[in-house]
Every structure is written in C-alpha cells, then in structure tokens.
Design a protein around this motif. Sequence first.
Motif, short mmCIF file in Angstrom:
data_model
loop_
_atom_site.label_atom_id
_atom_site.label_comp_id
_atom_site.label_asym_id
_atom_site.label_seq_id
_atom_site.Cartn_x
_atom_site.Cartn_y
_atom_site.Cartn_z
N ARG A 159 0.87 -1.32 -0.09
CA ARG A 159 -0.01 0.04 -0.06
C ARG A 159 0.91 1.25 0.00
O ARG A 159 0.41 2.35 0.47
CB ARG A 159 -0.98 -0.04 1.14
N TYR B 6 -5.94 9.13 6.18
CA TYR B 6 -6.41 7.78 6.39
C TYR B 6 -7.61 7.42 6.44
O TYR B 6 -8.46 8.20 7.35
CB TYR B 6 -5.58 7.15 7.57
N TYR C 152 -7.81 -9.87 6.92
CA TYR C 152 -7.75 -9.17 5.63
C TYR C 152 -8.22 -10.16 4.56
O TYR C 152 -7.71 -10.24 3.36
CB TYR C 152 -6.06 -9.12 5.13
N HIS D 198 -13.47 -6.43 10.67
CA HIS D 198 -12.39 -5.26 10.31
C HIS D 198 -12.99 -4.24 9.28
O HIS D 198 -12.87 -3.32 9.41
CB HIS D 198 -11.30 -5.96 9.61
N PHE E 276 -13.23 -3.89 14.65
CA PHE E 276 -12.67 -2.20 14.44
C PHE E 276 -14.07 -1.40 14.51
O PHE E 276 -14.87 -1.13 13.78
CB PHE E 276 -12.25 -2.18 12.76
N HIS F 4 -10.33 -2.49 18.38
CA HIS F 4 -9.64 -1.23 17.72
C HIS F 4 -10.66 0.03 18.03
O HIS F 4 -11.94 -0.03 17.58
CB HIS F 4 -9.80 -1.39 16.40
N GLN G 289 -9.69 5.35 17.03
CA GLN G 289 -8.63 5.69 16.17
C GLN G 289 -8.63 7.05 15.12
O GLN G 289 -7.88 7.88 15.13
CB GLN G 289 -8.32 4.64 15.06
N HIS H 282 -5.43 1.82 19.68
CA HIS H 282 -5.39 3.30 19.28
C HIS H 282 -5.51 4.26 20.26
O HIS H 282 -4.79 5.01 20.60
CB HIS H 282 -6.07 3.20 17.97
N ASN I 57 1.55 -2.45 15.81
CA ASN I 57 0.47 -2.53 14.73
C ASN I 57 1.15 -2.76 13.43
O ASN I 57 0.42 -2.17 12.19
CB ASN I 57 -0.25 -1.05 14.78
N THR J 241 -1.48 1.15 7.84
CA THR J 241 -1.23 2.40 8.65
C THR J 241 0.01 2.42 9.52
O THR J 241 0.31 3.29 10.11
CB THR J 241 -2.37 2.39 9.79
N1 LIG Z 1 -7.53 0.28 12.13
C1 LIG Z 1 -7.74 -0.79 11.50
N2 LIG Z 1 -6.96 -1.55 11.30
C2 LIG Z 1 -5.67 -1.40 11.02
C3 LIG Z 1 -5.27 -0.62 9.64
C4 LIG Z 1 -5.75 -1.60 8.83
C5 LIG Z 1 -5.37 -1.09 7.21
O1 LIG Z 1 -5.75 0.10 6.89
O2 LIG Z 1 -5.15 -2.12 6.49
C6 LIG Z 1 -5.15 -0.67 12.12
O3 LIG Z 1 -5.15 -0.96 12.95
O4 LIG Z 1 -4.63 0.66 11.79
#
Ligand SMILES: N=CN[C@@H](CCC(=O)O)C(=O)O
Length: 397
Positions: free
Chosen positions: A80, A93, A138, A165, A198, A226, A229, A249, A300, A305
């Motif tokens: 990414r 983000y 994922y 997620h 999340f 999570h 954030q 977070h 993380n 991120t």
């Molecule tokens: N925030 C949620 N999940 C991940 C990031 C996931 C991603 O963008 O791939 C985190 O902990 O930052």
Amino acid sequence: MTSELITGIAELTTNAGSGPGDVDGNRITDAALIIEEGRIAWLGAAVDAPDADARTDVGGRAVLPGWVDTHTHLVFAGDRSAEFEARMAGGRYAAGGIATTVAATRAASEEQLVTGARRLRTEALAQGTTFLEAKTGYALDVEGEARSARAAAEVADVVTFLGAHLVPAGVDRRDYLDLVTGPMLAAVAPFASYIDAFCEVGAFDVEESREVLLAGRAAGLGVRVHGNQLGESGGVRLAVELEAASVDHCNHFSDADVDLLAGSSTVATLLPACDLSTREPFPPARALIDAGASIALATNCNPGTSYTTSMAYCVATAVLQMRLTIAEAVWAATRGAAVAVGREHGVDAVGSLRVGGLADLQVLDAPSVSHLAYRPGVPLTVGVRQRGERVTIGERR
Ligand SMILES: N=CN[C@@H](CCC(=O)O)C(=O)O
Ligand SMILES: [Zn+2]
C-alpha cells in the motif's frame, strides 16, 4: 543440563518490580544472570554470581526483557505504498483502504501468506521482539479467515480473530455480521485466543461491534477492541463495558474516557508508529498514566497504517513525542504489554526477567535503556535470546 552465565551487564532491566517507577525493583547495575533450560536460573549483582558451565561476556551493555508486541496484522499480501505516498502528500487515512489488502490477500495462497508473515516475524525477532500477537482480518470470508488464522498460528504466540475489520464490498451488512458471528467464528476459533472489532466510522458501529465481541466471548475468546482511532467512536466505552483485555489506538479521547479506562482492568494499547503514519493526534498518554490507567505500546505492523516491526521505534516515539519517561515506555513495551495479553504472571509470563521465568531477553549495544530514545533510529539490539536460545550474536560486535 547446561547452564550459561551472562556477565558484563552494565544495566539489567528486569521489570520485576511493582510498576515503572519502582527503580530498585526493576533494575540492577553491574549485573549477571544464569540461563538454564531456557529459563533464568539466577540473576543479581555480578559480584555474587555463582559458577556455570559456560560464560558469555556482553561487554558492559544493557540487558532487558524481549519486547512484547501485542498488536500486529502480519498476515496479508500486497503493498500500500502508493496510498501511503498520497497520505504523506496531504490525504487522510480512512478505513476503506483495507479493501485493497483484502483483494491481494484473497488472491494469495496459504503458503504465500505464511512466508510473508514469517518474514516479518523474523524481522521483529531480530530487533528484540520475543513475543508477538497477530490478527486475521484481511480475507473477510470464511475460508480466507480460517486460512489467515492458521498462518497467524504458525508465526505468532497469540492469534486474534478480526473478521469485523470491514464489511467486504458487495456483501449486505446484516448478512456479514451473521457470517462473522456464525460460520466464520466457528472456523477461526480453534486457532484464536481473542476476538477483536474495528469500532469506527466506516467500519463497525458500537452495536455491531458489541454483537461480534459477545459472540466471540461466548465461543471462549478474550476481547480486544480497535477503538477511537479516527474519532470518538465509542470503542473505549465498549471495551470497558465488556472488560476487554485491551483497547487499541485511543487517539480521540474525552476526559470521561480517561477516567473510564483508569477505573477499569482494560489496557490502553498505544500505537505511536501508526499515529505518525496516519498523522492522527497522539493519545493523551501522560493523562492516562497520571490517572492510573494501564498502558502498553505495540507496533500495529500492517501494510495500511503502520508498516514497521520496530518496537524500539515505538519506545523512542513514546518518549520523545508522547512524553513518557524512559522507564514507562520500556515497561509499556514489555511488562505492560504482557498484561494486555494475560501473560504478566505464571510460569510462562513474558515481559519481565525473574528467577524461574522464561529467558526471553535482548542485549543493547549501549550501557543503558535510556539510549533507546537518546539514540533514536539506531538499531541498538545486538543480541536476542528466545527461551534462552541465541537468535543473533550480541556479544562484542
Ligand atoms: N484500523 C484498523 N486496522 C488497521 C489498519 C488496517 C489497514 O488500513 O489495512 C490498524 O489497526 O490501523
Ligand atoms: Zn490494528
């Protein structure tokens, strides 16, 4: 049974005391320790050290517990960096970026997922991380999440199920929640110890997260969240309500959230590398500590991120930017983190060095742990022992 005496330890951080401020309980200068059968058989002042079968001199360096990284997303495919580059040019983000990694992860074989996760696990271990958690999240379909959980179990010490997620594209929200709390949970639970959600705008709201987390708990899993954030999502409140092991977070906080956490058993796991990479405000770490909340630091590690395995970077950032003391940051990345995965006490406790405990430790090419923040960005970990086994050569570079 062979014993090994480690000498020449200028500063031994045991983190066996009552808290980060307990200097006498946490630190021995001019120290030595003995490793036997993967455990610490003795530790104390060098002048009092008994004999052992073998001897290793670390040459006036600091020794401390191995890092305990309680928040990673190591099981993924793809890259990414373009999204990261756009963010550094001014973008913000958003949770939706997860979909990019989902597509790549679904297209990968289980072998590819294990290979990728193992590469990162090895990278982390060489930098002193002797205990690591990894999440699914994922693949977001039943077979893919089960595959991710198996891959995570191959490389990590603790596995967390993160089916919640993101709702995958083209799937009805209600149908997806039924899948996560039903067949997906059943397929993943044999490999996992925790469930996570999340709880964020663009991902899952408080009601949805609660439903997922309660289903996981009913299946015997511990709870992680999570939360907060990208905004005041209610994730912190939900985590405290459910007596979660950890809420991670914590960037957007009200004073009430600080008080709630301080009065709870839930650890606030702070992720400074992620905060820098997403340019979110740092959590109020000082206020949390001063109010009496328990905190942990974690990488993380994930492709969206926070693409780093370096706990030392997190420790340095926590000191330099979040105003933790050195002792607080090192504690939060070791023993504080152990609390967040239920491994602070017992025969297999991690994050501290005690007689009878696991010989999970690291050697710094520095006389004290203060150099972790005093010399930021320098790879100071030159020796790692996991269960007493030598991971890298730490003696006299
Ligand atoms: N925030 C949620 N999940 C991940 C990031 C996931 C991603 O963008 O791939 C985190 O902990 O930052
Ligand atoms: Zn995460």
